[in-house]
Design an enzyme around this catalytic site. Structure first.
Site, PDB file in Angstrom:
ATOM      1  NE  ARG A 106     -12.098 -17.366 -22.155  1.00 22.92           N
ATOM      2  CZ  ARG A 106     -12.289 -17.331 -23.460  1.00 22.92           C
ATOM      3  NH1 ARG A 106     -11.245 -17.377 -24.277  1.00 22.92           N
ATOM      4  NH2 ARG A 106     -13.496 -17.264 -23.937  1.00 22.92           N
ATOM      5  CE  LYS A 128      -7.068 -10.609  -0.829  1.00 26.26           C
ATOM      6  NZ  LYS A 128      -7.668  -9.995   0.363  1.00 26.26           N
ATOM      7  CD  GLU A 170      -1.263  -1.849   5.594  1.00 27.57           C
ATOM      8  OE1 GLU A 170      -1.045  -2.969   6.104  1.00 27.57           O
ATOM      9  OE2 GLU A 170      -2.411  -1.434   5.331  1.00 27.57           O
ATOM     10  CE  LYS A 212      -0.242  -9.050   0.662  1.00 21.79           C
ATOM     11  NZ  LYS A 212      -1.028  -7.967   0.115  1.00 21.79           N
ATOM     12  CD  GLU A 222      -8.513 -12.510   2.867  1.00 21.69           C
ATOM     13  OE1 GLU A 222      -9.226 -12.203   1.910  1.00 21.69           O
ATOM     14  OE2 GLU A 222      -8.006 -11.712   3.641  1.00 21.69           O
ATOM     15  NE  ARG A 226      -3.938 -12.506   0.702  1.00 22.22           N
ATOM     16  CZ  ARG A 226      -3.667 -12.404  -0.587  1.00 22.22           C
ATOM     17  NH1 ARG A 226      -3.658 -13.475  -1.341  1.00 22.22           N
ATOM     18  NH2 ARG A 226      -3.398 -11.243  -1.139  1.00 22.22           N
ATOM     19  CG  ASN A 230      -7.806  -8.828   7.042  1.00 23.34           C
ATOM     20  OD1 ASN A 230      -7.547  -7.987   6.196  1.00 23.34           O
ATOM     21  ND2 ASN A 230      -8.385  -9.971   6.761  1.00 23.34           N
ATOM     22  CG  HIS A 233      -6.281  -3.978   7.552  1.00 23.13           C
ATOM     23  ND1 HIS A 233      -5.092  -4.021   8.252  1.00 23.13           N
ATOM     24  CD2 HIS A 233      -5.973  -3.489   6.328  1.00 23.13           C
ATOM     25  CE1 HIS A 233      -4.126  -3.593   7.463  1.00 23.13           C
ATOM     26  NE2 HIS A 233      -4.627  -3.259   6.294  1.00 23.13           N
ATOM     27  CG  HIS A 237     -11.085  -2.035   5.880  1.00 26.00           C
ATOM     28  ND1 HIS A 237     -10.862  -3.395   5.762  1.00 26.00           N
ATOM     29  CD2 HIS A 237     -10.231  -1.436   5.027  1.00 26.00           C
ATOM     30  CE1 HIS A 237      -9.901  -3.596   4.883  1.00 26.00           C
ATOM     31  NE2 HIS A 237      -9.500  -2.434   4.424  1.00 26.00           N
ATOM     32  CG  HIS A 250      -5.398   1.599   3.814  1.00 26.16           C
ATOM     33  ND1 HIS A 250      -6.603   1.027   4.180  1.00 26.16           N
ATOM     34  CD2 HIS A 250      -4.480   0.604   3.832  1.00 26.16           C
ATOM     35  CE1 HIS A 250      -6.408  -0.266   4.397  1.00 26.16           C
ATOM     36  NE2 HIS A 250      -5.136  -0.542   4.199  1.00 26.16           N
TER      37      HIS A 250
HETATM   38  N1  NAD Z   1      -4.194  -5.615  -4.010  1.00 29.55           N
HETATM   39  C1  NAD Z   1      -3.986  -5.573  -2.725  1.00 29.55           C
HETATM   40  O1  NAD Z   1      -3.668  -6.574  -2.082  1.00 29.55           O
HETATM   41  C2  NAD Z   1      -4.088  -4.250  -2.028  1.00 29.55           C
HETATM   42  C3  NAD Z   1      -3.605  -4.108  -0.728  1.00 29.55           C
HETATM   43  C4  NAD Z   1      -3.662  -2.857  -0.130  1.00 29.55           C
HETATM   44  C5  NAD Z   1      -4.194  -1.784  -0.826  1.00 29.55           C
HETATM   45  N2  NAD Z   1      -4.662  -1.969  -2.088  1.00 29.55           N
HETATM   46  C6  NAD Z   1      -5.216  -0.847  -2.856  1.00 29.55           C
HETATM   47  O2  NAD Z   1      -4.185   0.091  -3.073  1.00 29.55           O
HETATM   48  C7  NAD Z   1      -4.755   1.371  -3.272  1.00 29.55           C
HETATM   49  C8  NAD Z   1      -3.954   2.386  -2.505  1.00 29.55           C
HETATM   50  O3  NAD Z   1      -2.648   2.383  -3.004  1.00 29.55           O
HETATM   51  P1  NAD Z   1      -1.628   3.585  -2.732  1.00 29.55           P
HETATM   52  O4  NAD Z   1      -1.646   3.909  -1.298  1.00 29.55           O
HETATM   53  O5  NAD Z   1      -0.363   3.215  -3.392  1.00 29.55           O
HETATM   54  O6  NAD Z   1      -2.361   4.823  -3.434  1.00 29.55           O
HETATM   55  P2  NAD Z   1      -2.382   5.379  -4.925  1.00 29.55           P
HETATM   56  O7  NAD Z   1      -2.061   4.371  -5.931  1.00 29.55           O
HETATM   57  O8  NAD Z   1      -3.682   6.100  -5.039  1.00 29.55           O
HETATM   58  O9  NAD Z   1      -1.195   6.447  -4.873  1.00 29.55           O
HETATM   59  C9  NAD Z   1      -1.295   7.542  -4.006  1.00 29.55           C
HETATM   60  C10 NAD Z   1      -0.864   8.836  -4.684  1.00 29.55           C
HETATM   61  O10 NAD Z   1       0.543   8.864  -4.774  1.00 29.55           O
HETATM   62  C11 NAD Z   1       0.961   9.207  -6.081  1.00 29.55           C
HETATM   63  N3  NAD Z   1       2.250   8.555  -6.278  1.00 29.55           N
HETATM   64  C12 NAD Z   1       2.484   7.251  -6.511  1.00 29.55           C
HETATM   65  N4  NAD Z   1       3.800   7.013  -6.517  1.00 29.55           N
HETATM   66  C13 NAD Z   1       4.416   8.196  -6.293  1.00 29.55           C
HETATM   67  C14 NAD Z   1       5.772   8.597  -6.172  1.00 29.55           C
HETATM   68  N5  NAD Z   1       6.763   7.704  -6.246  1.00 29.55           N
HETATM   69  N6  NAD Z   1       6.038   9.894  -5.948  1.00 29.55           N
HETATM   70  C15 NAD Z   1       5.026  10.805  -5.827  1.00 29.55           C
HETATM   71  N7  NAD Z   1       3.731  10.480  -5.916  1.00 29.55           N
HETATM   72  C16 NAD Z   1       3.436   9.189  -6.148  1.00 29.55           C
HETATM   73  C17 NAD Z   1      -0.139   8.704  -6.957  1.00 29.55           C
HETATM   74  O11 NAD Z   1      -0.145   9.395  -8.186  1.00 29.55           O
HETATM   75  C18 NAD Z   1      -1.372   8.987  -6.117  1.00 29.55           C
HETATM   76  O12 NAD Z   1      -1.787  10.308  -6.291  1.00 29.55           O
HETATM   77  C19 NAD Z   1      -6.199   1.265  -2.827  1.00 29.55           C
HETATM   78  O13 NAD Z   1      -7.029   1.286  -3.968  1.00 29.55           O
HETATM   79  C20 NAD Z   1      -6.275  -0.088  -2.134  1.00 29.55           C
HETATM   80  O14 NAD Z   1      -7.541  -0.694  -2.284  1.00 29.55           O
HETATM   81  C21 NAD Z   1      -4.616  -3.172  -2.701  1.00 29.55           C
END
Ligand code: NAD
Length: 364
Positions: A106, A128, A170, A212, A222, A226, A230, A233, A237, A250
């Site tokens: 939990r 999130k 971003e 942020k 949100e 918040r 977007n 976005h 999206h 993205h």
């Molecule tokens: N929680 C939130 O508020 C929020 C906001 C925006 C995005 N997201 C989520 O985040 C995800 C995307 O995150 P991301 O862009 O970090 O992608 P990711 O986590 O898929 O990482 C991208 C790639 O980079 C590699 N990588 C990571 N760090 C590295 C480093 N230092 N050196 C070399 N390679 C590295 C990873 O292994 C992966 O292959 C999506 O699932 C999205 O939905 C969440």
């Protein structure tokens, strides 16, 4: 905490923040191979040996079976209610490990140590967490705030170029909605960011994280403020979904989404040509945007209709009344938006094709 050498100091920093007892480190093989030693050493200096729970990486791994395997790993490591996790990786690792922390027994505490620029400026902050399900991305999750976020600029040196640019789009968004000062800084230093000068990266991560966290602190769930996050976005999206997440990162989709929102805002008389042009120039200096050729208006429109942020028939969009400020417009005329998007896609097809590459399949 943002800086260089943060991984090495992680144990001392977290102890000061009240984290006692040994942490459980959750990460992927790729990240551990690249940067695991520095973090394990940093944590080990205060906490002794650190148990590591591995998870697969990449968007395709952001699912129930990875979550399930994480729970197994936590039980195996004899985690209890006082245990805490360190989520070490990009947004995927942070979202899944954070969701495991939100739900295991939990809810237990966790810390984010983001390793992509996107995670440092965006996903690691705000609480999130969640996974994808066959019905869509991020549709199952929770709000669960990390106890700390430690961002080390050094880890960004190994990030693939396109992933770095994805995060920079971003960063431009934060400047656009909240900070003309950051905008001016980016205009002067975008090359420094692209060439990964540590002091430039630290500054943009710090400013973005501050913006942020301020916005999220005022509106954790949100309801209003918040929404500003977007900007770019809504259309972004839709472009990602319409191209089945294969063509754009993205950030690139958000880059196009911001350009679309600028143009649409101009048609509504919100922003002048000079200001809109200034922001578009900066967006295009971040990295070449893959062209929009072949992106069908109907597919984009359908994706917009499925967007969970489109409230029951009424279209809401974040637009800029001026640079450094944002406004949510709830009275967008769908027919106008559709006509605008048709023209926008046609113009995007004519743009130079520099940077047009297929996005490597997530998780491949
Ligand atoms: N929680 C939130 O508020 C929020 C906001 C925006 C995005 N997201 C989520 O985040 C995800 C995307 O995150 P991301 O862009 O970090 O992608 P990711 O986590 O898929 O990482 C991208 C790639 O980079 C590699 N990588 C990571 N760090 C590295 C480093 N230092 N050196 C070399 N390679 C590295 C990873 O292994 C992966 O292959 C999506 O699932 C999205 O939905 C969440």
């Amino acid at each position: 905490v943002v800086g260089s050498g943060v991984l090495e100091r992680s144990g001392a920093l977290l102890e000061k923040l009240g984290f006692d007892g040994p942490p459980l480190l959750v990460s992927s093989r790729q990240i551990l191979d690249l940067h695991g030693q520095a973090l394990v050493d940093g944590l080990g200096r205060r906490y002794g040996s650190v148990a590591v729970v591995r998870m697969p990486d990449g968007e395709r791994a952001k699912n129930h079976s990875t979550l399930r395997a994480l729970y197994d790993g936590l039980f195996e490591a004899r985690a209890d209610r006082r245990s805490w996790l360190v989520a070490f990786g990009g947004g995927v690792v942070g979202d899944v490990a954070g969701f495991a922390a939100a739900t295991f027994l939990r809810g237990i505490r966790y810390v984010n140590v983001p390793t992509t620029l996107l995670a440092q400026v965006d996903s690691a902050i705000g609480g999130k967490v969640g996974i994808n399900v066959p019905q869509g991305k991020n549709l199952v999750g929770a709000f669960h705030q990390p106890g700390a976020v430690l961002s080390d600029a050094a880890v960004l040196q190994t990030l693939p170029e396109r992933e770095l640019a994805s995060g920079l789009f971003e960063v431009v968004k934060y400047a656009a909605i909240r900070s003309e000062r950051l905008l001016r800084y980016l205009e002067a230093e975008i090359e420094g960011a692209r060439s990964r000068r540590p002091e430039v990266l630290e500054r943009v991560v710090w400013e973005s994280a501050r913006i942020k966290s301020e916005i999220v602190s005022g509106d954790e769930r949100e309801g209003g403020e918040r929404m500003a996050l977007n900007f770019g976005h809504t259309v972004g999206h839709a472009l990602e979904a319409a191209t089945r997440y294969r063509r754009f990162t993205h950030g690139e989709a958000v880059g196009w989404g911001m350009i679309a929102a600028l143009g649409f805002g101009r048609e509504l008389g919100l922003l002048g040509a000079a200001e809109a042009g200034r922001l578009e120039t900066l967006i295009r200096r971040v990295a070449p945007l893959p062209p929009l050729g072949g992106v069908a208006l109907d597919a984009v429109w359908e994706a917009l209709g499925r967007d969970k942020k489109f409230r029951s028939g009424s279209i809401r969009m974040v637009l800029l009344p001026r640079l450094g400020a944002s406004r949510v417009r709830a009275d967008v005329d769908p027919a106008h938006l559709r006509r605008y998007l048709e023209r926008f896609l046609a113009a995007g097809r004519r743009r130079p094709a520099a940077g047009a590459r297929r996005r490597p399949q997530a998780g491949a």
